[in-house]
Design a protein around this motif. Structure first.
Motif, mmCIF file in Angstrom:
data_model
loop_
_atom_site.group_PDB
_atom_site.id
_atom_site.type_symbol
_atom_site.label_atom_id
_atom_site.label_comp_id
_atom_site.label_asym_id
_atom_site.label_seq_id
_atom_site.Cartn_x
_atom_site.Cartn_y
_atom_site.Cartn_z
ATOM 1 N N UNK A 183 -5.617 -6.467 36.852
ATOM 2 C CA UNK A 183 -6.697 -5.724 36.306
ATOM 3 C C UNK A 183 -7.555 -7.187 35.638
ATOM 4 N N UNK A 184 -8.722 -7.211 35.767
ATOM 5 C CA UNK A 184 -9.510 -8.149 34.992
ATOM 6 C C UNK A 184 -9.765 -7.730 33.205
ATOM 7 N N UNK A 185 -9.156 -8.566 32.715
ATOM 8 C CA UNK A 185 -8.977 -8.251 31.252
ATOM 9 C C UNK A 185 -10.350 -9.021 30.356
ATOM 10 N N UNK A 186 -10.675 -10.292 31.007
ATOM 11 C CA UNK A 186 -11.669 -11.155 30.151
ATOM 12 C C UNK A 186 -12.113 -11.976 31.225
ATOM 13 N N UNK A 187 -13.565 -12.476 31.178
ATOM 14 C CA UNK A 187 -14.265 -13.532 32.006
ATOM 15 C C UNK A 187 -15.279 -14.065 31.169
ATOM 16 N N UNK A 188 -15.315 -15.428 31.364
ATOM 17 C CA UNK A 188 -16.460 -16.192 30.531
ATOM 18 C C UNK A 188 -16.060 -17.716 30.708
ATOM 19 N N UNK A 189 -16.904 -18.317 30.130
ATOM 20 C CA UNK A 189 -16.577 -20.067 30.166
ATOM 21 C C UNK A 189 -15.716 -20.428 29.111
#
Length: 430
Positions: free
Chosen positions: A86-92
């Motif tokens: 599962x995706x837990x974090x996204x960002x630059x």
């Protein structure tokens, strides 16, 4: 000779056996019908709860340019953290803390998108399912199988995500001539006695009921003959509005929608008015039907890849059919988009050959859709059709850890989606 101890027969089978025996002795089959009512409990549907699906993988995607199809936003030098599939974090980079002890996939110089969705595909073997994943289709909707292989593949996808895409199963085709499919379930065999095939309200309902008992997620039917068989005329209608309405009503009683194989203008209109959830192929769909589809939120899955494939056929009838149908279908796709009819990408792959879902996106673009809109047909819009819009089609917190990594900017050239350089399924690199 060794004989394993057998468990006692299930209550469901015993009940059916008793009812069938009693009906035979009485010279009838339940209230004057050849189709016994389904048992209230189905042991087959409980099978999926016997084995707990394994946990997905832990992975960090780092350094690529991330595209969010929903918003069109682009994040350069992105970091995507997946935990347990599962995706837990996204960002630059710099704003997302990535665990140091987790496998990292370097995507510098590449573009990252959510795993693609094929909303119309026929998968019958493990090899086909594996090819679909490797081609970037991490989620699919089955267009039916002959012997419920898609339901088994759905479970395989839960147990070994890299071997099969997340799958919505359609079970067997609701069609006038079931052929060998009557052998897919003993409960279908009484239908072989029907001289006119599966056409009566009772017969139509029975095929839907058996599909639902087997755990089908959607129901697949047809209104026209097939385009891929030279001896058939795709404009010939095989089910009426009334028959389609019976199928839709039976599916709705089980909480399921219907996808409908269709070609002729009248056939498309009858199917939409009967209440189907998505129109498949739909080459000659008319403007009045497209307006009705927009009003009803009926999806259009044109399967451009399959129609384009006819052009290269060695059969002259099919080749001419492809040359005639493809430009008509592209115009229908463009008109649907301009009217606001929701579109979903589907390859209609079958027979051992799995076409890349990226090719369908490319054909959507050729039909006149902007690049982002074409990408959405295989991501956010297809996810919504499948009822997975809170789980698939985007890379954001809480969504499935499915991704494709491609070699160029898909907003500039969608053809890059045909050749993903890496695929991630449930947090595991494929």
């Amino acid at each position: 000779m060794c004989v394993d101890a057998l468990p006692p027969p299930s209550r469901r089978l015993t009940r059916r056996g008793v009812l069938a025996g009693a009906a035979a002795l009485a010279g009838t089959a339940g209230a004057g019908s050849a189709f016994a009512a389904p048992a209230p409990a189905d042991t087959r549907q409980a099978a999926e709860h016997r084995i707990t699906a394994p946990r997905g993988g832990d992975l960090v995607l780092r350094g690529g340019t991330l595209l969010d199809p929903a918003s069109g936003d682009v994040i350069e030098d992105a970091v995507v953290v997946m935990e347990g599939g599962i995706v837990r974090a996204v960002g630059p980079r710099g704003e997302v803390a990535a665990p140091a002890d987790v496998e990292t996939l370097d995507a510098h110089g590449k573009w990252i998108l959510p795993g693609l969705i094929d909303a119309h595909i026929h998968l019958s073997t493990v090899a086909e399912a594996r090819d679909a994943v490797r081609g970037g289709a991490t989620t699919v909707r089955s267009g039916s199988t002959t012997f419920y292989q898609d339901i088994a593949l759905r479970e395989l996808a839960r147990q070994v995500p890299t071997q099969a895409p997340r799958l919505k199963a359609a079970g067997v085709f609701v069609t006038p001539d079931l052929g060998d499919t009557v052998l897919a379930d003993p409960d279908l065999t009484p239908l072989a006695r029907l001289r006119g095939g599966v056409r009566s309200p009772e017969a139509l309902r029975r095929v839907v009921e058996v599909n639902l008992e087997r755990g089908a997620d959607v129901i697949k039917t047809r209104v026209n003959e097939r385009a891929g068989l030279p001896e058939q005329d795709p404009l010939t209608q095989v089910y009426s509005y009334e028959q389609l309405s019976e199928i839709v009503a039976a599916a709705r009683r089980g909480g399921k929608g219907v996808l409908c194989h269709s070609y002729s203008e009248k056939g498309c209109h009858d199917a939409v008015m009967a209440g189907i959830r998505s129109l498949e192929h739909g080459v000659f769909v008319g403007e009045r039907t497209l307006h009705e589809m927009r009003r009803r939120d009926t999806y259009f899955t044109p399967t451009l890849t399959a129609i384009a494939g006819l052009v290269d056929s060695s059969d002259p009838v099919l080749a001419e059919r492809g040359r005639t149908y493809l430009p008509v279908l592209k115009r229908a796709v463009r008109a649907a988009h301009e009217l606001g009819v929701p579109l979903a990408a589907g390859t209609d792959s079958s027979g051992g050959t799995v076409d890349r879902i990226g090719r369908e996106v490319e054909l959507m673009r050729e039909a006149g859709l902007p690049a982002l809109a074409a990408i959405r047909t295989a991501t956010t819009q297809a996810a919504r059709l499948l009822g997975l819009d809170k789980r698939a089609g985007r890379l954001m917190r809480g969504y499935a850890g499915d991704a494709v990594v491609v070699d160029g900017n898909p907003l500039a050239d969608v053809s890059v989606l045909k050749k993903p350089v890496r695929v991630v399924r449930s947090g595991i690199p494929v």
